[in-house]
Enzyme design. Structure first.
Site, PDB file in Angstrom:
ATOM      1  N   ARG A 108       0.673  -1.209   0.030  1.00  0.00           N
ATOM      2  CA  ARG A 108      -0.123   0.019   0.025  1.00  0.00           C
ATOM      3  C   ARG A 108       0.932   1.114   0.019  1.00  0.00           C
ATOM      4  NH1 ARG A 108      -2.766  -3.284   3.336  1.00  0.00           N
ATOM      5  NH2 ARG A 108      -4.683  -4.332   2.603  1.00  0.00           N
ATOM      6  N   LYS A 130       2.126  11.403 -11.441  1.00  0.00           N
ATOM      7  CA  LYS A 130       1.407  10.262 -12.123  1.00  0.00           C
ATOM      8  C   LYS A 130       2.240   9.085 -12.631  1.00  0.00           C
ATOM      9  CE  LYS A 130      -0.702  12.592 -15.597  1.00  0.00           C
ATOM     10  NZ  LYS A 130      -1.767  12.529 -16.862  1.00  0.00           N
ATOM     11  N   GLU A 172       8.882  18.478 -25.677  1.00  0.00           N
ATOM     12  CA  GLU A 172       8.170  18.968 -24.680  1.00  0.00           C
ATOM     13  C   GLU A 172       8.679  20.323 -23.827  1.00  0.00           C
ATOM     14  OE1 GLU A 172       5.756  17.029 -23.727  1.00  0.00           O
ATOM     15  OE2 GLU A 172       5.844  15.183 -24.531  1.00  0.00           O
ATOM     16  N   LYS A 214       6.076  22.760 -15.221  1.00  0.00           N
ATOM     17  CA  LYS A 214       5.234  21.577 -15.045  1.00  0.00           C
ATOM     18  C   LYS A 214       5.009  21.713 -13.677  1.00  0.00           C
ATOM     19  CE  LYS A 214       3.935  17.213 -15.481  1.00  0.00           C
ATOM     20  NZ  LYS A 214       4.240  15.738 -15.949  1.00  0.00           N
ATOM     21  N   GLU A 224      -5.683  16.838 -12.204  1.00  0.00           N
ATOM     22  CA  GLU A 224      -5.869  16.792 -13.520  1.00  0.00           C
ATOM     23  C   GLU A 224      -7.570  17.195 -13.610  1.00  0.00           C
ATOM     24  OE1 GLU A 224      -3.739  14.216 -15.894  1.00  0.00           O
ATOM     25  OE2 GLU A 224      -4.724  14.674 -17.558  1.00  0.00           O
ATOM     26  N   ARG A 228      -4.161  21.444 -15.513  1.00  0.00           N
ATOM     27  CA  ARG A 228      -3.269  20.449 -15.937  1.00  0.00           C
ATOM     28  C   ARG A 228      -3.616  19.943 -17.445  1.00  0.00           C
ATOM     29  NH1 ARG A 228      -0.544  16.000 -11.853  1.00  0.00           N
ATOM     30  NH2 ARG A 228       0.804  14.940 -13.396  1.00  0.00           N
ATOM     31  N   ASN A 232      -1.576  19.408 -22.122  1.00  0.00           N
ATOM     32  CA  ASN A 232      -1.800  18.407 -23.375  1.00  0.00           C
ATOM     33  C   ASN A 232      -1.646  19.109 -24.709  1.00  0.00           C
ATOM     34  OD1 ASN A 232      -2.739  16.084 -22.144  1.00  0.00           O
ATOM     35  ND2 ASN A 232      -4.942  16.700 -21.994  1.00  0.00           N
ATOM     36  N   HIS A 235      -0.843  17.362 -28.015  1.00  0.00           N
ATOM     37  CA  HIS A 235      -1.074  16.206 -27.519  1.00  0.00           C
ATOM     38  C   HIS A 235      -2.089  15.297 -28.068  1.00  0.00           C
ATOM     39  CE1 HIS A 235       2.613  16.579 -25.254  1.00  0.00           C
ATOM     40  NE2 HIS A 235       2.578  15.185 -24.810  1.00  0.00           N
ATOM     41  N   HIS A 239      -1.146  12.441 -30.653  1.00  0.00           N
ATOM     42  CA  HIS A 239      -1.427  11.240 -30.056  1.00  0.00           C
ATOM     43  C   HIS A 239      -1.793  10.525 -31.308  1.00  0.00           C
ATOM     44  CE1 HIS A 239      -1.427  11.807 -25.509  1.00  0.00           C
ATOM     45  NE2 HIS A 239      -0.217  11.022 -25.583  1.00  0.00           N
ATOM     46  N   HIS A 249       6.985   9.650 -29.858  1.00  0.00           N
ATOM     47  CA  HIS A 249       6.214  10.655 -29.102  1.00  0.00           C
ATOM     48  C   HIS A 249       6.477  12.110 -29.378  1.00  0.00           C
ATOM     49  CE1 HIS A 249       3.325  12.079 -26.197  1.00  0.00           C
ATOM     50  NE2 HIS A 249       4.596  12.506 -25.564  1.00  0.00           N
TER      51      HIS A 249
HETATM   52  P1  NAD Z   1      12.481   5.754 -21.915  1.00  0.00           P
HETATM   53  O1  NAD Z   1      12.488   5.691 -20.470  1.00  0.00           O
HETATM   54  O2  NAD Z   1      12.230   4.379 -22.496  1.00  0.00           O
HETATM   55  O3  NAD Z   1      13.875   6.399 -22.143  1.00  0.00           O
HETATM   56  C1  NAD Z   1      14.457   6.187 -23.619  1.00  0.00           C
HETATM   57  C2  NAD Z   1      15.646   5.486 -23.761  1.00  0.00           C
HETATM   58  O4  NAD Z   1      16.796   6.235 -23.356  1.00  0.00           O
HETATM   59  C3  NAD Z   1      15.757   4.289 -23.118  1.00  0.00           C
HETATM   60  O5  NAD Z   1      16.211   3.226 -23.868  1.00  0.00           O
HETATM   61  C4  NAD Z   1      16.860   4.430 -21.921  1.00  0.00           C
HETATM   62  O6  NAD Z   1      17.279   3.228 -21.597  1.00  0.00           O
HETATM   63  C5  NAD Z   1      17.550   5.346 -22.582  1.00  0.00           C
HETATM   64  N1  NAD Z   1      18.186   6.242 -21.594  1.00  0.00           N
HETATM   65  C6  NAD Z   1      17.435   7.117 -20.517  1.00  0.00           C
HETATM   66  N2  NAD Z   1      18.503   8.003 -19.778  1.00  0.00           N
HETATM   67  C7  NAD Z   1      19.533   7.512 -20.548  1.00  0.00           C
HETATM   68  C8  NAD Z   1      20.890   8.231 -20.275  1.00  0.00           C
HETATM   69  N3  NAD Z   1      21.095   9.176 -19.492  1.00  0.00           N
HETATM   70  N4  NAD Z   1      21.789   7.657 -20.897  1.00  0.00           N
HETATM   71  C9  NAD Z   1      21.874   6.858 -22.092  1.00  0.00           C
HETATM   72  N5  NAD Z   1      20.363   6.322 -22.412  1.00  0.00           N
HETATM   73  C10 NAD Z   1      19.415   6.689 -21.584  1.00  0.00           C
HETATM   74  O7  NAD Z   1      11.633   6.835 -22.256  1.00  0.00           O
HETATM   75  P2  NAD Z   1      11.373   8.339 -22.055  1.00  0.00           P
HETATM   76  O8  NAD Z   1      11.176   9.024 -23.386  1.00  0.00           O
HETATM   77  O9  NAD Z   1      12.410   8.980 -20.974  1.00  0.00           O
HETATM   78  O10 NAD Z   1       9.836   8.393 -21.365  1.00  0.00           O
HETATM   79  C11 NAD Z   1       8.943   7.812 -21.908  1.00  0.00           C
HETATM   80  C12 NAD Z   1       7.918   7.154 -21.055  1.00  0.00           C
HETATM   81  O11 NAD Z   1       7.420   8.267 -19.989  1.00  0.00           O
HETATM   82  C13 NAD Z   1       6.489   6.791 -21.637  1.00  0.00           C
HETATM   83  O12 NAD Z   1       6.307   5.606 -21.318  1.00  0.00           O
HETATM   84  C14 NAD Z   1       5.449   7.742 -21.338  1.00  0.00           C
HETATM   85  O13 NAD Z   1       4.173   7.239 -21.093  1.00  0.00           O
HETATM   86  C15 NAD Z   1       6.112   8.236 -20.022  1.00  0.00           C
HETATM   87  N6  NAD Z   1       5.523   9.402 -19.312  1.00  0.00           N
HETATM   88  C16 NAD Z   1       4.855   9.522 -18.256  1.00  0.00           C
HETATM   89  C17 NAD Z   1       4.502  10.983 -17.727  1.00  0.00           C
HETATM   90  C18 NAD Z   1       4.015  10.902 -16.237  1.00  0.00           C
HETATM   91  O14 NAD Z   1       3.500  12.093 -16.167  1.00  0.00           O
HETATM   92  N7  NAD Z   1       3.784   9.973 -15.480  1.00  0.00           N
HETATM   93  C19 NAD Z   1       4.593  12.009 -18.379  1.00  0.00           C
HETATM   94  C20 NAD Z   1       5.519  12.000 -19.696  1.00  0.00           C
HETATM   95  C21 NAD Z   1       5.596  10.699 -20.159  1.00  0.00           C
HETATM   96 ZN    ZN Z   2       4.301  14.124 -24.247  1.00  0.00          ZN
END
Ligand code: NAD
Ligand code: ZN
Length: 342
Positions: A108, A130, A172, A214, A224, A228, A232, A235, A239, A249
């Protein structure tokens, strides 16, 4: 070093930009801390990890799965993790989402923090509380709102980030400037060379500003309900582009930003000269502004996605550069613009 507090109803979260990864262990008691990371980060940085048990997930979106949550939770149980333990996610958005979700649900909820390693995680995914995983191809359909204790952004880690991932995060950063920060937009126009070279000073400035935007929006609307939604921007269309084209993305969001700028001009909210500046900036950061798929196809995907909202959808439009407004747009009007006037 810049500390950005995120004040929320029940607690405070702290985003720390410019802290060195090597100082991570100052932020928790390492005897009862467990690290979650992905294979890429482990390969590059494991020598610098604090001396704690580490769980390594496969890199990429496919790890955001309930089966992986189950595997990590089982591992935590085997390790004797209890409610007083602490979890640290070291990675991009995928690691932050999954580590945050596991921490929020294991027994939990145990406390957790992040070292955000991708640009997208530093300015977006790690901030706001989130934490979600995917189900049957639907993104982030299962998740929680739970805030991390801290988010450490060591911009030197960006030096090992693949170019494509860096550019992804820039979409972003540009989005945040368009929502709330005209002066950062201008700076991104003027300083593209040091930004693209990921120079430390410029990165600290840029990540600090973008993360603050942010954080401010999340503070105003943690769950949200209104403010918030501004996040979007780009987006809704983006999307749909992502779904149809399979572009990344960030690329899809860039196309969504360009689309939103066009619609904003049509609505009299933005000048044509400002729209051109938006397109130029996206191109400067190697982001596309035109969808390789036709508007009818994108529109189809968008309508399928938004069918529950009825005849109109909430669309984030630009009021010039540095301000936005969320407006309901009639689907017929959207169709007319997308197909005939874009
Ligand atoms: P990711 O975590 O897959 O990272 C992208 C790639 O870069 C991966 O292969 C990772 O291993 C590599 N990487 C990361 N940092 C590195 C570094 N310093 N050196 C070398 N390689 C590195 O993708 P992302 O773009 O960071 O995140 C995308 C995800 O975030 C999606 O799943 C999306 O849904 C989520 N997201 C969540 C929120 C939220 O509010 N929770 C908001 C936006 C996006
Ligand atoms: Zn985004």
């Amino acid at each position: 070093m810049e500390k950005i507090p995120v004040h929320l109803k029940n607690r405070q979260s702290l985003v720390i930009v410019g802290e060195c990864f090597n100082n991570l262990k100052r932020y928790f008691n390492d005897r009862n801390t467990f690290i979650i990371t992905d294979r890429n980060l482990d390969n590059i940085y494991k020598e610098r990890f604090p001396d704690c048990p580490v769980y390594i997930i496969g890199p990429g979106e496919k790890s955001k799965d309930l089966a992986v949550v189950g595997d990590i939770s089982r591992w935590l149980l085997d390790q004797g993790t209890d409610r007083k333990s602490f979890i640290v996610g070291i990675g991009g958005g995928v690691v932050c989402d999954i580590a945050g979700f596991v921490a929020a649900t294991y027994m939990r909820g145990v406390k957790f923090g992040f070292v955000a390693t991708s640009l997208l995680a530093m300015v977006d995914a790690a901030i706001g509380g989130k934490n979600g995983v995917n189900l049957d191809g639907y993104k982030n359909i299962i998740g929680t709102f739970t805030q991390p204790e801290f988010v450490i952004c060591d911009v030197d880690l960006l030096l090992s980030l693949p170019e494509k991932e860096f550019v992804n995060g820039m979409a972003e950063v540009i989005k945040h400037a368009l929502i709330k920060d005209r002066s950062q937009f201008k700076r991104l126009e003027e300083f593209s060379t040091p930004v693209m070279a990921r120079e430390r000073n410029e990165m600290e400035y840029m990540v600090g500003h973008s993360a603050r935007i942010k954080a401010t929006i999340v503070e105003m609307d943690e769950l949200e309900h209104g403010e918030r939604r501004k996040l979007n921007l780009g987006h809704t269309w983006g999307h749909a582009v992502e779904k149809v084209t399979g572009l990344s993305h960030g690329e899809s969001v860039a196309i969504g930003l360009a689309f939103s700028a066009g619609l904003s001009v049509k609505k009299g909210l933005m000048t044509e000269a400002e729209r051109r500046r938006v397109l130029e900036l996206l191109k400067t950061y190697e982001l596309p502004v035109m969808s390789p798929a036709g508007p009818a196809e994108v529109l189809d995907a968008l309508i399928k996605d938004k069918k529950r909202e009825g005849d109109s959808i909430h669309f984030v439009l630009m009021k010039g550069i540095g301000d936005v407004v969320v407006e309901p747009i009639n689907l017929e009007e959207l169709k007319n613009f997308a197909i005939n006037e874009q």
